[in-house]
Design an enzyme around this catalytic site. Structure first.
Site, PDB file in Angstrom:
ATOM      1  N   ASP A 146      25.065 -45.206 -37.375  1.00  5.02           N
ATOM      2  CA  ASP A 146      25.554 -44.013 -36.680  1.00  5.02           C
ATOM      3  C   ASP A 146      24.757 -43.929 -35.384  1.00  5.02           C
ATOM      4  O   ASP A 146      23.573 -43.615 -35.395  1.00  5.02           O
ATOM      5  CB  ASP A 146      25.325 -42.772 -37.556  1.00  5.02           C
ATOM      6  CG  ASP A 146      25.656 -41.463 -36.825  1.00  5.02           C
ATOM      7  OD1 ASP A 146      26.149 -41.512 -35.679  1.00  5.02           O
ATOM      8  OD2 ASP A 146      25.407 -40.382 -37.408  1.00  5.02           O
ATOM      9  N   LYS A 203      24.438 -41.079 -24.904  1.00  5.37           N
ATOM     10  CA  LYS A 203      25.805 -41.297 -25.398  1.00  5.37           C
ATOM     11  C   LYS A 203      26.829 -40.471 -24.611  1.00  5.37           C
ATOM     12  O   LYS A 203      27.982 -40.865 -24.459  1.00  5.37           O
ATOM     13  CB  LYS A 203      25.866 -40.926 -26.879  1.00  5.37           C
ATOM     14  CG  LYS A 203      27.191 -41.207 -27.573  1.00  5.37           C
ATOM     15  CD  LYS A 203      27.073 -40.883 -29.060  1.00  5.37           C
ATOM     16  CE  LYS A 203      28.386 -41.016 -29.808  1.00  5.37           C
ATOM     17  NZ  LYS A 203      28.203 -40.686 -31.240  1.00  5.37           N
ATOM     18  N   GLU A 227      33.949 -41.839 -36.569  1.00 11.00           N
ATOM     19  CA  GLU A 227      32.972 -41.056 -37.323  1.00 11.00           C
ATOM     20  C   GLU A 227      33.617 -40.229 -38.450  1.00 11.00           C
ATOM     21  O   GLU A 227      33.105 -40.224 -39.575  1.00 11.00           O
ATOM     22  CB  GLU A 227      32.160 -40.164 -36.370  1.00 11.00           C
ATOM     23  CG  GLU A 227      31.176 -40.981 -35.534  1.00 11.00           C
ATOM     24  CD  GLU A 227      30.622 -40.242 -34.319  1.00 11.00           C
ATOM     25  OE1 GLU A 227      30.834 -39.018 -34.212  1.00 11.00           O
ATOM     26  OE2 GLU A 227      29.986 -40.905 -33.478  1.00 11.00           O
ATOM     27  N   ASP A 274      32.572 -31.692 -37.149  1.00 15.05           N
ATOM     28  CA  ASP A 274      31.318 -32.361 -36.779  1.00 15.05           C
ATOM     29  C   ASP A 274      30.650 -31.645 -35.610  1.00 15.05           C
ATOM     30  O   ASP A 274      31.093 -31.741 -34.465  1.00 15.05           O
ATOM     31  CB  ASP A 274      31.603 -33.829 -36.423  1.00 15.05           C
ATOM     32  CG  ASP A 274      30.328 -34.616 -36.103  1.00 15.05           C
ATOM     33  OD1 ASP A 274      29.254 -34.007 -35.912  1.00 15.05           O
ATOM     34  OD2 ASP A 274      30.418 -35.860 -36.037  1.00 15.05           O
TER      35      ASP A 274
END
Ligand code: ADP
Ligand code: MG
Length: 618
Positions: A23, A87, A187, A211
C-alpha cells in the site's frame, strides 16, 4: 554455491520467491504478505514497531536519503529537505496543484506550469516518481530484512480514481525501486478482499468502500459477483483527509492565540511543530474527551466536542460524495450490503457514526484501517502466484481494444484500464457503392496506427445488401465478459445481417510485451500524432476526389467548359499533394478544390430543387 533462503518469521525454508502486497499511501505506506504457514495476510513489521512507514523522505546534508519515521521527525527542523504527501503530486502539473501549493513546505517547481511537477531539494530536482521510488525501495529493504529473502515482485495499490498517467507513474516508481510490479490494483478492491468479500464465487454483494486517509478521501461503490469486482462508481476529494482535520485544529489554535496564517509562513518550523501537535490532538481525541499539551511554553488544548465542531464540515463533504457516488451507480442507500472503512482517519468516532447513520447500518471496521489495503494487496499477490485459483482478478483491461478504420488508423472502442466487464459499440459505414462486405480487424495497443499494435482477430461481415456508399449502418460492438473474453459483433442495422467472433487471446501478453507496448506508445506519441494527421488528411482528400468525380460524371451537361478544366486541375493538384505526403499541402489543396466546386455544386443543387418544387405544384 546455492543460497537457501530461510524465512525468519516462520523458521521454515523459503521455497518460492515471495510476492508482496504494497500500500503506497499518501501519508503512510506498508508491506504485507500471506504468511506461508497460517496462510493469513499479515502486515510486515520489526519487533515492537509499527507496520506503517510514514511516506516521508528526508535528504540530509551528506546526500543520504532517509525514509519513514526518522524522516518524519525532520519535518520540523528541516522542512525544505523533507518531503511528505508526494503521492498527491503523482502525474500532476504545477497548474493542477497551485491552489494548494502553500500546503507543501518544500519547494515545488513552478517555472513550467504545464509540464509534470518537480520538487527541488538543495540543488537537485526530483520527480514524484523518483520520490515514490525512494519509499518503495525502503519498503523493499525492510521486507527483505524481515523475511531474509530477496523481494523482487510486488502488487501495488492505487486509488480507484487514478488515471493512466498516475498508474503508469506508480509502475515506473516500482521499476526504479527494483520491483517487478505484477499488477496495479485498486485500493477499494484490495480492502474488500481483506474482508474476505469476493473470495466466494457464489456470493453477490454491493459494497461501499469509504477511505479517509491523510491527504485524500474517496468512496467507491463496487459490485462483486462470480468473483469479479466491478467498480460502479467512484467519488471523493483529492484534497480532503486527516491533514485537513489537522489544519482545522491549527487554525483554531492560531485564532485563539491571536496569530494569523502569516505567522506560519514566516516560521516554517513553528508551522510544522503546530501541525504535528494538531495530529497528536486529533488521534488522542479518537479515544478521549480532552487534549492538553504545550508548545514553546504555551498551553494547547482541545475538547472532543470542539474538535467535532471543527471537522463537521469535512465530514459533511464526505457524505455529499457518498450521495453522489450512489447516484452515479444508480443505487439507493438500501442497496449497499456492506460498508468497509479504510484509512487512519476513519478511527475518528464522528466519521464512523456519520457514515453509519447515512447508510443506515453498522460499518465494517474490524480489520485495522491502516493495514486493510496492504493486506488485500497481499491476498491479490497470492492469487497471482497461483495459490488461489478460484478467484478471478480481472478488474481492468491492460491495453486499449479497437478496430482498424480507413487509412490503417486504430479506432479505440474500449480504452486501456476500462473496468471489466465492459461493453462498447460504434457505427461505421461503407466507402464504396454497393459494397457487400466489411472486414473487421480487431487490434490491441496504444499506438495510433494499427500496424504498430497487435492484431487479435479478423472477420468479414458479408451479405450487406447493395446500397450507395455511406448508407449502410454497421454497428460494431465489443464486449468483455467477466472471464476476460472479448467478443466482437458486427451488425448491419438496416438489413439485420450480422457476424460475431470470440477473441480469447486477449491476455496472452507477457508483462514484457505489455511494458514494451506501453513504452512504445509514449516514445512514439509525437510521430503518431503527425502520422495520424497525415492519414486523416489523405482519407479526407481521397473521399473528396471520389465524390467530386461522381458529381462531375452525373452533371457534365450542367457544367461550363471552364468549370471542368479548373476542377480537373485542382483534382490533379490534390492527387499530387497526397503522393507527396505533405499534410498541410493536402489541406490547402482540399480547400482549393472545394472553393472551385462549391459554387457550381450549389447552383446545380438549387436548380434540382427548383425543378422538384415545380413538379410538385403542377
Ligand atoms: P493514507 O492512505 O493517505 O496514506 P492513512 O490511511 O495511513 O493515510 O491515514 C493517515 C491519517 O490517519 C493521518 O491523517 C493520521 O493522522 C490519521 N490517523 C491515524 N490514526 C488516527 C486516529 N486514531 N484517529 C484519528 N486519525 C488518525
Ligand atoms: Mg490509504
Amino acid at each position: 554455491m546455492a543460497k537457501i533462503a530461510i524465512n525468519i518469521a516462520t523458521g521454515s525454508l523459503q521455497q518460492e520467491e515471495m510476492i508482496v502486497g504494497i500500500d503506497l499511501g499518501t501519508t503512510n505506506s506498508l508491506v504485507a504478505i500471506i504468511h506461508p504457514e497460517t496462510k493469513q495476510a499479515v502486515a510486515l513489521k520489526e519487533h515492537n514497531t509499527s507496520s506503517l512507514v510514514p511516506s516521508v523522505i528526508h535528504f540530509d546534508e551528506n546526500g543520504n536519503i532517509v525514509v519513514g519515521e526518522e524522516a518524519k521527525n525532520q519535518l520540523i527542523s528541516q522542512p525544505q529537505n523533507t518531503i511528505f504527501s508526494a503521492k498527491r503530486l503523482m502525474g500532476k502539473s504545477y497548474d493542477d496543484i497551485k491552489t494548494n501549493a502553500s500546503f507543501f513546505s518544500y519547494k515545488v517547481i513552478d517555472d513550467n506550469t504545464d509540464s509534470l511537477v518537480k520538487v527541488q531539494v538543495g540543488s537537485k530536482f526530483y520527480t514524484p516518481i523518483d520520490l515514490s521510488s525512494f519509499i518503495l525501495k525502503e519498503l523493499k529493504q525492510r521486507a527483505e530484512h524481515i523475511l531474509k529473502t530477496p523481494v523482487n515482485k510486488a502488487v501495488i495499490t492505487v486509488p480507484a480514481y487514478f488515471n493512466d498517467a498516475q498508474r503508469q507513474a506508480t509502475r515506473d516508481a516500482g521499476k526504479l525501486a527494483g520491483l517487478d510490479v505484477l499488477r496495479i490494483v485498486n485500493e477499494p478492491t484490495a480492502a474488500s478482499l481483506a474482508y474476505g468479500i469476493g473470495m466466494n464465487k457464489e456470493e453477490e454483494k454491493t459494497i461501499a468502500v469509504y477511505d479517509l486517509g491523510g491527504g485524500t478521501f474517496d468512496i467507491s461503490i463496487l459490485k462483486i459477483s462470480n468473483g469479479v469486482f466491478e467498480v460502479l462508481s467512484t467519488n471523493g476529494d483529492t484534497y480532503l483527509g486527516g491533514d485537513d482535520m489537522d489544519k482545522a485544529i491549527v487554525h483554531y489554535w492560531l485564532e485563539k492565540a491571536g496569530l494569523t496564517e502569516a505567522d506560519l509562513v514566516s516560521n516554517k518550523e513553528f508551522a510544522q511543530a503546530l501541525r504535528l501537535k494538531a495530529e497528536e490532538a486529533k488521534i488522542a481525541l479518537s479515544s478521549q474527551e480532552e487534549f492538553i499539551s504545550e508548545l514553546n511554553g504555551d498551553t494547547l488544548s482541545l475538547s472532543k466536542a470542539q474538535f467535532e465542531t471543527l471537522i463537521q464540515p469535512l465530514v459533511d463533504k464526505t457524505v455529499t460524495c457518498c450521495k453522489n457516488a450512489l447516484k452515479d451507480a444508480e443505487l439507493k442507500k438500501q442497496d449497499i450490503d456492506v460498508i468497509v472503512m479504510v484509512g487512519g482517519s476513519t478511527r475518528v468516532p464522528l466519521v464512523k457514526q456519520s457514515i453509519s447513520n447515512f447508510f443506515g447500518k453498522p460499518v465494517n471496521d474490524s480489520v485495522n484501517p491502516d493495514e486493510v489495503v496492504a493486506l488485500g494487496a497481499a491476498i491479490q499477490s497470492d492469487i497471482l502466484a497461483g495459490n488461489n485459483k478460484d478467484v478471478l482478478l480481472l478488474d481492468v483491461t491492460p491495453l486499449s481494444l479497437g478496430i482498424e478504420t480507413m487509412g490503417g488508423l486504430m479506432d479505440v472502442l474500449i480504452p486501456r484500464n476500462s473496468k471489466i466487464p465492459s461493453k462498447a459499440s460504434r457505427q461505421y459505414t461503407t466507402q464504396k457503392d454497393g459494397q457487400g462486405g466489411m472486414r473487421i480487424s480487431v487490434f490491441q495497443g496504444e499506438r495510433d496506427m494499427v500496424k504498430d499494435n497487435r492484431r487479435l482477430a479478423e472477420f468479414n461481415l458479408t451479405g450487406i445488401p447493395g446500397m450507395p456508399a455511406g448508407l449502410p449502418k454497421v454497428e460494431v460492438s465489443f464486449m468483455i465478459n467477466a472471464d476476460g473474453i472479448l467478443s466482437v459483433k458486427a451488425k448491419e442495422l438496416r438489413s439485420g445481417v450480422e457476424q460475431s467472433i470470440d477473441v480469447k487471446s486477449q491476455y496472452g501478453l507477457t508483462d514484457e510485451d505489455l511494458e514494451k507496448m506501453l513504452l512504445d506508445s509514449i516514445t512514439h506519441a509525437k510521430d503518431d500524432i503527425a502520422l495520424r494527421a497525415l492519414v486523416e488528411a489523405r482519407t479526407e482528400a481521397e473521399q473528396l476526389l471520389t465524390t467530386t468525380e461522381k458529381f462531375i460524371q452525373k452533371n457534365t451537361a450542367l457544367l461550363s467548359k471552364e468549370e471542368m478544366i479548373t476542377t480537373a486541375a485542382a483534382m490533379q493538384a490534390l492527387q499530387l499533394a497526397i503522393t507527396m505526403e505533405d499534410k498541410d499541402l493536402v489541406h490547402t489543396k482540399i480547400e482549393e478544390l472545394n472553393n472551385i466546386s462549391r459554387p457550381y455544386a450549389e447552383r446545380i443543387m438549387d436548380e434540382a430543387i427548383a425543378v422538384a418544387m415545380k413538379g410538385r405544384t403542377v
